[in-house]
Design a protein around this motif. Structure first.
Motif, PDB file in Angstrom:
ATOM      1  N   ARG A 222       0.829  -1.212   0.000  1.00  0.00           N
ATOM      2  CA  ARG A 222       0.000   0.000   0.000  1.00  0.00           C
ATOM      3  C   ARG A 222       0.854   1.248   0.000  1.00  0.00           C
ATOM      4  NH1 ARG A 222      -4.331   2.235  -1.968  1.00  0.00           N
ATOM      5  NH2 ARG A 222      -5.148   3.890  -0.628  1.00  0.00           N
ATOM      6  N   TYR A 223       1.970   1.186   0.706  1.00  0.00           N
ATOM      7  CA  TYR A 223       2.901   2.301   0.738  1.00  0.00           C
ATOM      8  C   TYR A 223       3.475   2.562  -0.644  1.00  0.00           C
ATOM      9  CZ  TYR A 223       7.374   4.620   1.614  1.00  0.00           C
ATOM     10  OH  TYR A 223       8.440   5.457   1.553  1.00  0.00           O
ATOM     11  N   LEU A 224       3.893   1.496  -1.327  1.00  0.00           N
ATOM     12  CA  LEU A 224       4.444   1.654  -2.671  1.00  0.00           C
ATOM     13  C   LEU A 224       3.396   2.154  -3.660  1.00  0.00           C
ATOM     14  CD1 LEU A 224       6.644  -1.583  -2.845  1.00  0.00           C
ATOM     15  CD2 LEU A 224       7.400   0.778  -2.433  1.00  0.00           C
ATOM     16  N   GLN A 225       2.199   1.698  -3.515  1.00  0.00           N
ATOM     17  CA  GLN A 225       1.127   2.160  -4.405  1.00  0.00           C
ATOM     18  C   GLN A 225       0.853   3.646  -4.200  1.00  0.00           C
ATOM     19  OE1 GLN A 225      -2.558   0.125  -3.841  1.00  0.00           O
ATOM     20  NE2 GLN A 225      -3.541   1.030  -5.646  1.00  0.00           N
ATOM     21  N   THR A 226       0.901   4.105  -2.962  1.00  0.00           N
ATOM     22  CA  THR A 226       0.707   5.533  -2.685  1.00  0.00           C
ATOM     23  C   THR A 226       1.799   6.365  -3.319  1.00  0.00           C
ATOM     24  OG1 THR A 226      -0.359   4.965  -0.591  1.00  0.00           O
ATOM     25  CG2 THR A 226       0.387   7.229  -0.856  1.00  0.00           C
ATOM     26  N   LEU A 227       3.067   5.888  -3.234  1.00  0.00           N
ATOM     27  CA  LEU A 227       4.168   6.604  -3.880  1.00  0.00           C
ATOM     28  C   LEU A 227       3.975   6.670  -5.391  1.00  0.00           C
ATOM     29  CD1 LEU A 227       7.290   5.285  -1.901  1.00  0.00           C
ATOM     30  CD2 LEU A 227       6.106   7.472  -1.663  1.00  0.00           C
TER      31      LEU A 227
ATOM     32  N   THR B 298       1.154   6.660  -7.023  1.00  0.00           N
ATOM     33  CA  THR B 298       0.083   7.619  -7.312  1.00  0.00           C
ATOM     34  C   THR B 298       0.563   9.049  -7.202  1.00  0.00           C
ATOM     35  OG1 THR B 298      -1.524   6.024  -6.431  1.00  0.00           O
ATOM     36  CG2 THR B 298      -2.256   8.292  -6.672  1.00  0.00           C
ATOM     37  N   VAL B 299       1.331   9.346  -6.166  1.00  0.00           N
ATOM     38  CA  VAL B 299       1.870  10.695  -5.998  1.00  0.00           C
ATOM     39  C   VAL B 299       2.805  11.052  -7.133  1.00  0.00           C
ATOM     40  CG1 VAL B 299       3.285  12.149  -4.518  1.00  0.00           C
ATOM     41  CG2 VAL B 299       1.548  10.673  -3.509  1.00  0.00           C
ATOM     42  N   ALA B 300       3.658  10.123  -7.545  1.00  0.00           N
ATOM     43  CA  ALA B 300       4.593  10.387  -8.633  1.00  0.00           C
ATOM     44  C   ALA B 300       3.870  10.595  -9.959  1.00  0.00           C
ATOM     45  CB  ALA B 300       5.580   9.227  -8.757  1.00  0.00           C
ATOM     46  N   ALA B 301       2.753   9.932 -10.174  1.00  0.00           N
ATOM     47  CA  ALA B 301       2.013  10.088 -11.431  1.00  0.00           C
ATOM     48  C   ALA B 301       1.300  11.426 -11.482  1.00  0.00           C
ATOM     49  CB  ALA B 301       1.007   8.953 -11.592  1.00  0.00           C
ATOM     50  N   ASN B 302       0.786  11.906 -10.350  1.00  0.00           N
ATOM     51  CA  ASN B 302       0.040  13.162 -10.340  1.00  0.00           C
ATOM     52  C   ASN B 302       0.963  14.371 -10.309  1.00  0.00           C
ATOM     53  OD1 ASN B 302      -2.361  11.774 -10.346  1.00  0.00           O
ATOM     54  ND2 ASN B 302      -2.522  11.698  -8.106  1.00  0.00           N
TER      55      ASN B 302
ATOM     56  N   ILE C 116       7.856  14.039  -3.922  1.00  0.00           N
ATOM     57  CA  ILE C 116       7.692  12.679  -3.427  1.00  0.00           C
ATOM     58  C   ILE C 116       7.714  12.728  -1.908  1.00  0.00           C
ATOM     59  CG2 ILE C 116       8.647  10.342  -3.322  1.00  0.00           C
ATOM     60  CD1 ILE C 116       9.842  10.809  -6.063  1.00  0.00           C
ATOM     61  N   VAL C 117       6.730  12.111  -1.306  1.00  0.00           N
ATOM     62  CA  VAL C 117       6.585  12.129   0.142  1.00  0.00           C
ATOM     63  C   VAL C 117       6.974  10.769   0.686  1.00  0.00           C
ATOM     64  CG1 VAL C 117       4.985  12.474   2.075  1.00  0.00           C
ATOM     65  CG2 VAL C 117       4.740  13.838  -0.023  1.00  0.00           C
ATOM     66  N   PHE C 118       7.887  10.783   1.702  1.00  0.00           N
ATOM     67  CA  PHE C 118       8.279   9.553   2.386  1.00  0.00           C
ATOM     68  C   PHE C 118       7.731   9.608   3.802  1.00  0.00           C
ATOM     69  CE2 PHE C 118      11.453   9.936  -0.915  1.00  0.00           C
ATOM     70  CZ  PHE C 118      11.528   8.644  -1.418  1.00  0.00           C
TER      71      PHE C 118
END
Length: 267
Positions: A232-237, A239-243, A248-250
């Motif tokens: 889920r963490y990787l999927q959120t990253l 999504t953020v990178a695509a938008n 990039i938020v860690f």
């Protein structure tokens, strides 16, 4: 009109005989004064020496009248559209309103319309106005605005029963418009706006409650599977990178900052 009528008497028959003799003597010139034409949508009520000649009106087509003794009145059988002027009424809940309407009626018995009423059209209009005021005075404003068809049907039934003896048949009644004071319109608008805001807040609160329940269930599922939390963490990253690929938020756990603060304090 009585079912049994007295005759015109001996003098009446003498006058009718003289009139008929006059027609025969002056024939064929007199025939033009005796012939009357009644249109398809009209009926003629014939009077002989002041008495109605027949219970049934004559026409359409050509009718024969005797001069000096016979007179007639034409009655139009077409549907009449009568506009009811705006009526000031006080509803059941003490609200002043102006209501107007339309009445459609027609004469089905020409003899009754002539013999039983002086002016059938004026009488029907006045009766429609009175009935409209009486019926609407027993209704609240909400019932008046929501139940126009039912009120119109009740007015039609009352008018039809009252005008039957006049030979009039009411076919349709319609309430055109209802006008209320501006202050009442503003109050109703404010009430409707407050009701809509109340419903919107209730819907928003229900949505928050459903979302919190869904998040609680999701956290319970992720707590049982550490690998699922990482995915889920990787999927959120992703999504953020695509938008917005410039940011990039860690996310870091809060307990790490707590342990670092304790170490710095101890040192």
């Amino acid at each position: 009109i009585a079912d049994k009528r007295e005759g015109i008497g001996i003098c009446g028959w003498i006058l009718v005989s003289l009139s008929f003799s006059l027609v025969l003597i002056t024939f064929p010139i007199s025939i033009w004064a005796c012939i009357k034409v009644v249109r398809e949508y009209e009926r003629a009520v014939v009077f002989r020496l002041g008495r109605i000649l027949s219970k049934k009106a004559k026409g359409p087509g050509m009718i024969l009248l005797l001069p000096c003794t016979d007179t007639f009145i034409k009655v139009d059988l077409r549907t009449v559209t009568c506009k009811i002027p705006p009526q000031e009424i006080l509803t059941k809940d003490a609200v002043t309103a102006q209501v107007d309407g339309v009445v459609h009626y027609r004469i089905h018995s020409a003899v009754s319309a002539v013999a039983n009423i002086t002016d059938v059209h004026s009488a029907t209009l006045l009766l429609a106005q009175t009935t409209l005021r009486n019926i609407l005075g027993t209704q609240s404003l909400a019932q008046l605005l929501a139940g126009r068809e039912e009120i119109a049907h009740s007015i039609q039934a009352i008018l039809d029963s009252a005008t039957e003896q006049w030979g009039v048949r009411v076919s349709h009644v319609e309430i055109k418009g209802v006008r209320i004071p501006m202050a009442m319109q503003r109050a109703m608008a404010a009430e409707a706006e407050a009701a809509r805001e109340t419903r919107a807040k209730v819907v928003a609160a229900e949505g928050e409650m459903n979302a919190s329940k869904a998040l609680q269930q999701a956290s319970m599922v992720l707590a049982e599977s550490p690998a699922g939390l990482q995915l889920r963490y990787l999927q959120t990253l992703t999504t953020v990178a695509a938008n917005n690929n410039s940011t990039i938020v860690f996310p870091l756990p809060i307990n790490m900052f707590g342990s670092l603060g304790q170490k710095s304090t101890g040192g």
